[in-house]
Design a protein around this motif. Structure first.
Motif, PDB file in Angstrom:
ATOM      1  N   UNK A  42       0.838  -1.213   0.000  1.00  0.00           N
ATOM      2  CA  UNK A  42       0.000   0.000   0.000  1.00  0.00           C
ATOM      3  C   UNK A  42       0.867   1.254   0.000  1.00  0.00           C
ATOM      4  N   UNK A  43       2.059   1.143   0.575  1.00  0.00           N
ATOM      5  CA  UNK A  43       2.961   2.292   0.641  1.00  0.00           C
ATOM      6  C   UNK A  43       3.703   2.538  -0.653  1.00  0.00           C
ATOM      7  N   UNK A  44       3.558   1.613  -1.616  1.00  0.00           N
ATOM      8  CA  UNK A  44       4.305   1.729  -2.877  1.00  0.00           C
ATOM      9  C   UNK A  44       3.431   2.373  -3.950  1.00  0.00           C
ATOM     10  N   UNK A  45       3.852   3.500  -4.511  1.00  0.00           N
ATOM     11  CA  UNK A  45       3.040   4.176  -5.530  1.00  0.00           C
ATOM     12  C   UNK A  45       2.795   3.337  -6.789  1.00  0.00           C
ATOM     13  N   UNK A  82      16.633   5.567  -6.003  1.00  0.00           N
ATOM     14  CA  UNK A  82      16.220   6.958  -5.766  1.00  0.00           C
ATOM     15  C   UNK A  82      14.869   7.140  -5.081  1.00  0.00           C
ATOM     16  N   UNK A  83      14.112   6.066  -4.868  1.00  0.00           N
ATOM     17  CA  UNK A  83      12.824   6.227  -4.172  1.00  0.00           C
ATOM     18  C   UNK A  83      13.056   6.640  -2.720  1.00  0.00           C
ATOM     19  N   UNK A  84      12.169   7.486  -2.172  1.00  0.00           N
ATOM     20  CA  UNK A  84      12.241   7.789  -0.734  1.00  0.00           C
ATOM     21  C   UNK A  84      11.539   6.677   0.051  1.00  0.00           C
ATOM     22  N   UNK A  88       7.765   5.683   2.262  1.00  0.00           N
ATOM     23  CA  UNK A  88       6.836   4.841   1.498  1.00  0.00           C
ATOM     24  C   UNK A  88       6.835   3.425   2.088  1.00  0.00           C
ATOM     25  N   UNK A  89       7.287   2.453   1.292  1.00  0.00           N
ATOM     26  CA  UNK A  89       7.208   1.052   1.718  1.00  0.00           C
ATOM     27  C   UNK A  89       7.897   0.795   3.060  1.00  0.00           C
TER      28      UNK A  89
END
Lengths: 447, 283
Positions: A42-45, A82-84, A88-89
């Motif tokens: 759910x935390x992953x766009x 590079x994802x924050x 998020x996840x």
């Protein structure tokens, strides 16, 4: 963490974080609780089935892990870097309540790197639908939309105005954070799905809007390319750069290798970077690698900086000097920069963004002697193409107005990434592009 | 890759290339430019589109730095790695009455397309082209064919009026009504020439040539001050109201990399000597 020592890494542009070994990856993956209702997904766009890919890593089945990743995300080696993830996840990982969360980003990167080194496997593509889709821009949003639509069997043409694809992944993010061979390899995978890339094509100029609107569907992913300036005196002196220009000269044009490479960039002994986001950190760390002593000026406090915590830490390790709660008032110099005058800021009340709002403290002016100033205070949607498309509704900030599926005021034109949302992260751009691609696919299949 | 269809030397250090770039040629209008990159290690440089023929566009350049020197070593049949365009806003063509199109030096390259479009729009078109001397004067026949009148100036008096384009313009302005003026040339020449139209309040356009990188509004390298506001020459221009342009700042910003440009050029010259490259022979 497996970061190279700061005193070594500031001498080159090689990647800072060395990544996980196979043993480390398996050990990390084995910590995963394999939640029945995983919060991380759910935390992953882009809704990666995180427990599934981590499960495969724990078993040592790396090809299966790569397949699971690419089910939802064609750019895993980029996102892993590079994802924050912390917001998020990893931010919602249940293990984070008592211990440290699973290092999902590091695992994603490990799996993608492993696959790239051993030869990538392409996901299946659907039968050709005969529908033509134009994707404008080859940054994170455009590449994601192109990958999704090519997999669905549509004939995709990606238009890119520069001589290289990747958008901000290529011109913006420096190689020490995102190596360019990694970017190229993931772009090649998108192209291997059948998407066609037309470089050196500026839509609206090299391709007419009529030609563009003649496609069965259009996805606009032109990004937030327009750099903001502070509008203070001295801004057009020689030695004042937008972060976009400074980073483009080095990352895209390889000015660090001048004169082997033909594009120059000024070399300064002392550089001031203005801003507190990831781009400011990138610019500061690039300037450091070109040999400068670097000061970073930010109008709020360190805890308010929008940059990822890891990048702030990296910058500090590399001896970037932080001047927080300070704001430039003018840039000094006759023709070239000789200094920057700043005023100290006090943080009072809470502003609309939910952060403490900075107010200048009268009489607190101070001057930093610098010979270069880099402004990294944000970007806004590039107005060039969108202003040329008649009937395309735009918001107050120049962004393209879209509905929840990414559809614009023109029924067969969709938009995603920064052009629709305003400046945001790579993964948010990918998330919105994925949603728009799904809607385009549904529209083209007449659902 | 973009093929060079024809390459001709027009004058000392001045070359005319026809480059095959259909996506540019099909959409190009007067006043627009391309950005080219010679090869993997090349820089991106802007060049005005000087003419269009089928799927090819013409650029005319003077060898002033490493990239233009290297470009001049290429010939017909050779290829350029990247060409993007047409970039920038087209000239504001309309039916104004009498228009004057002025080119100085290699800036003459920009004048035929503007003059042609103004002529098609119904204007009486006066051309003024000037160079340091007769042997550096380019596109005379072409401009004579397009324009209703053509005036020639040389700094040394070796052809036409002995003097500057500004002298001829001043005389014309004193004699009759001119409705619009275009001036393209070196920054200092544009500044001086544009001064002539100020007392008459004639709308005057200049085409600015600051340093660019992407040419699509992304980097801000080409920012110029026009009417007290910062503009990007690549997307807001390259043509601006001459009377509003801060020319001193433009010239200052054109010198940002003078040191590096010189070093790069010297290095290239040395390399060519060592390798014994003579370059192509331009017929």
């Amino acid at each position: 963490m497996s970061d190279r020592p700061a005193d070594v890494r500031i001498k080159d542009f090689k990647e800072v974080d060395g990544g996980l070994s196979a043993d480390e990856a398996i050990a990390e993956a084995e910590r995963c609780l394999q939640c029945k209702k995983p919060l991380c997904v759910k935390g992953c766009p882009v809704c990666i089935d995180i427990p599934a890919f981590i499960g495969h890593v724990a078993e040592g089945n790396f090809p299966a892990a790569a397949r699971a990743l690419k089910e939802q995300n064609m750019l895993p080696a980029i996102c892993g870097r590079v994802c924050p993830q912390e917001t998020q996840c990893e931010g919602v990982c249940i293990l984070g309540n008592k211990d440290t969360p699973i290092r999902i980003g590091a695992l994603e990167r490990f799996v993608a790197d492993r696959e790239r080194e051993s030869g990538a496997e392409l996901p299946e593509t659907a039968k050709p639908t005969g529908k033509r889709v134009a994707v404008v821009g080859s940054g994170p949003a455009g590449l994601t939309a192109a990958a999704e639509l090519a997999r669905a069997g549509h004939a995709v043409t990606i238009y890119e105005s520069l001589h290289e694809a990747g958008g901000v992944l290529t011109y913006g993010i420096p190689a020490f954070r995102l190596p360019k061979d990694v970017v190229r390899a993931e772009i090649d995978q998108v192209l291997a799905l059948g998407a066609r890339l037309k470089k050196n094509h500026l839509v609206g100029r090299s391709v007419s809007t009529d030609e563009l609107l003649g496609y069965d569907a259009v996805f606009l992913g032109t990004g937030a390319g327009l750099p903001a300036f502070m509008c203070i005196p001295g801004e057009n002196l020689n030695g004042v750069y937008s972060a976009n220009e400074f980073l483009t000269r080095v990352n895209l044009m390889h000015a660090d290798a001048f004169p082997e490479s033909d594009t120059p960039v000024l070399h300064a002994a002392r550089v001031a970077v203005i801003g507190g986001g990831n781009v400011a950190m990138d610019a500061a760390r690039v300037a450091r690698r070109l040999g400068a002593k670097v000061s970073l000026i930010y109008r709020r406090g360190e805890e308010e900086m929008p940059a990822r915590r890891a990048e702030v830490v990296h910058a500090k390790e590399e001896e970037i000097e932080f001047y927080t709660c300070a704001n430039p008032t003018r840039i000094l110099g006759e023709q070239s920069v000789t200094g920057v005058e700043c005023v100290k800021m006090s943080l009072c009340g809470i502003d609309a963004s939910g952060r403490r709002s900075p107010e200048p403290i009268e009489g607190s002016e101070f001057t930093l002697d610098v010979d270069m100033v880099i402004q990294a205070i944000g970007t806004s949607p590039n107005p060039l193409l969108v202003s040329l498309i008649p009937g395309l509704e735009r918001g107050r900030r120049g962004n393209v107005v879209v509905d929840k599926n990414g559809r614009t005021s023109i029924p067969h034109v969709y938009a995603g990434g920064d052009i629709a949302t305003g400046a945001a992260t790579v993964i948010e751009a990918m998330g919105s592009a994925k949603k728009a691609a799904a809607a385009i696919d549904a529209m083209l299949k007449g659902e | 890759m973009y093929k060079i269809d024809a390459a001709t030397k027009l004058a000392d250090r001045v070359y005319e290339y026809w480059i095959r770039a259909p996506q540019v040629a099909q959409h190009a209008r007067a006043g627009q430019f391309i950005i080219l990159r010679l090869h993997e290690a090349g820089e991106r440089i802007p060049l005005t589109i000087s003419a269009i023929r089928g799927d090819t566009v013409r650029v005319i350049f003077m060898t002033v730095g490493k990239t233009t020197e290297e470009l001049a070593t290429l010939g017909a049949g050779d290829s350029i790695s990247d060409v993007v365009g047409p970039l920038g806003k087209p000239s504001e063509i309309g039916n104004y009455g009498t228009c004057c199109v002025i080119g100085g030096g290699v800036g003459i390259a920009s004048t035929p397309l503007i003059a042609k479009e103004l002529k098609s729009a119904g204007n009486h078109v006066i051309g003024i082209i000037g160079a340091r001397s007769a042997d550096l004067l380019i596109l005379e026949d072409e401009m004579r064919e397009i324009c209703d009148e053509l005036h020639i100036t040389t700094d040394d008096g070796s052809k036409g009026v002995h003097g500057f384009a500004a002298d001829v313009l001043k005389k014309l302005l004193a004699e009759r009504k001119i409705d619009r003026v275009w001036i393209i040339g070196p920054a200092i020449m544009m500044k001086v020439t544009a001064g002539a139209t100020v007392p008459y309040g004639v709308k005057t356009y200049v085409s600015l040539n600051p340093i660019m990188v992407d040419g699509t509004g992304m980097c801000g390298s080409c920012r110029v001050t026009v009417g007290g506001e910062t503009k990007f020459a690549c997307v807001d221009g390259p043509e601006f109201d001459a009377h509003q342009v801060d020319f001193a700042e433009l010239m200052q910003r054109q010198r940002i990399y003078t040191g590096q440009e010189k070093a790069s050029l010297e290095r290239f010259a040395e390399h060519r000597c060592r390798c014994g490259e003579g370059g192509h022979h331009h017929e």
